[in-house]
Design an enzyme around this catalytic site. Structure first.
Site: not given
Length: 316
Positions: A25, A28, A31, A55, A60, A89, A122, A172, A223, A267, A269, A276
């Protein structure tokens, strides 16, 4: 009058993966959160909103929380595992070939999944192997691992595909030159390349190379990550947003998909998550304006140069 198609399928766009192993897709959800405690709820919001591409990364440090959200959502019956596209990753400290499979299996356990749709290296930089994700010498400098090459790590990644443990593999935070070297030597070609890309860093040359080789370009920070100069305050972007009665973020994200680049937004929120996801096709004129009239060129994240992730703070 607002530009509002009766039905716009842009958000449903999927890009095929090389080797016929399905598709990704284009829209995406990333995270990586500063505050890890928001992870599970944010992923649940994203799933409820309609995101199906996620992702993740060992680095993370929240794969367990992501996995908890996946498990809870799948148990509602609103989606099956095959409806989700899950990327994670391999971190820099696990580049030695014998460390790749254990790292992969640990990510699967934390995410509570039997397979991964796409497994990425990564960064192309190998760090000293071990449990410390950020190994440094007494002077604070990263300790790199000179005992392994990227192609050796890639061969271990290829074995994961051979064994059916992941559907596709990729890279990446890599430069075009380093990518060309891997593509030239790889038995299983990279399916995905994840890099920073936005209207201030369009990476047209990289995109052209990837499209010629059937590689999906996946943009992080599409963004501009709220950095200065702010992509979302660009006059060209804000002008188009006003004309189309869309937000600047929706314009920048639609531009990404329409030029053939998948994206990741993050996000916690709900209103931003929904915004998005709610993208619609831009007119040709808008696509032309973004390409021709935006001349600012800036990279916000220096990871591509060092293997150490981090956005570079800049003063206005």
């Amino acid at each position: 009058m607002s530009y509002e198609p009766i039905f716009d399928a842009l958000r449903e766009t999927r890009f095929p993966l090389v080797n016929g192993c399905g598709d990704m897709p284009a829209v995406g959800f990333g995270t990586l959160f500063k505050d890890l405690s928001v992870t599970t709820q944010a992923i649940k919001h994203a799933l409820e909103t309609g995101f199906r591409h996620f992702d993740c990364a060992e680095r993370y440090r929240n794969e367990e929380m992501v996995g908890a959200a996946f498990k809870a959502f799948l148990e509602t019956g609103k989606a099956q595992r095959e409806d989700l596209f899950i990327t994670t990753k391999l971190w820099n400290t696990n580049h030695r070939p014998e460390r790749v499979l254990p790292a992969f299996e640990a990510s699967c356990r934390r995410l509570q999944v039997d397979y991964i749709d796409c497994y990425l290296i990564h960064t192309p930089f190998a760090f000293q192997p071990g449990d410390d994700q950020d190994p440094r010498d007494p002077f604070g400098h990263i300790i790199y691992d000179g005992g392994v090459t990227l192609i050796e790590t890639w061969r271990a990644m290829e074995r994961l595909v051979d064994e059916g443990r992941c559907k596709s593999i990729g890279l990446s935070d890599i430069t075009l030159q380093a990518l060309k070297e891997i593509v030239a030597q790889a038995r299983i070609k990279p399916a995905v390349v994840q890099v920073e890309s936005h209207p201030y860093l369009p990476e047209w040359e990289l995109l052209e190379f990837c499209q010629a080789h059937g590689i999906i370009v996946l943009a992080f920070a599409p963004l501009g990550h709220g950095m200065e100069p702010n992509v979302l305050e660009d006059e060209v972007i804000t002008g188009i947003a006003r004309r189309l009665q869309k937000s600047p973020a929706q314009v920048a994200l639609a531009w990404s998909v329409q030029r053939g680049v998948a994206f990741l937004t993050t996000s916690a929120t709900l209103s931003h998550i929904r915004e998005n996801f709610d993208i619609a096709t831009l007119p040709h004129r808008a696509m032309h304006e973004i390409r021709q009239d935006i001349t600012t060129r800036i990279r916000f994240n220096s990871v591509v140069e060092t293997g150490v992730p981090g956005f570079i703070p800049r003063k206005k």
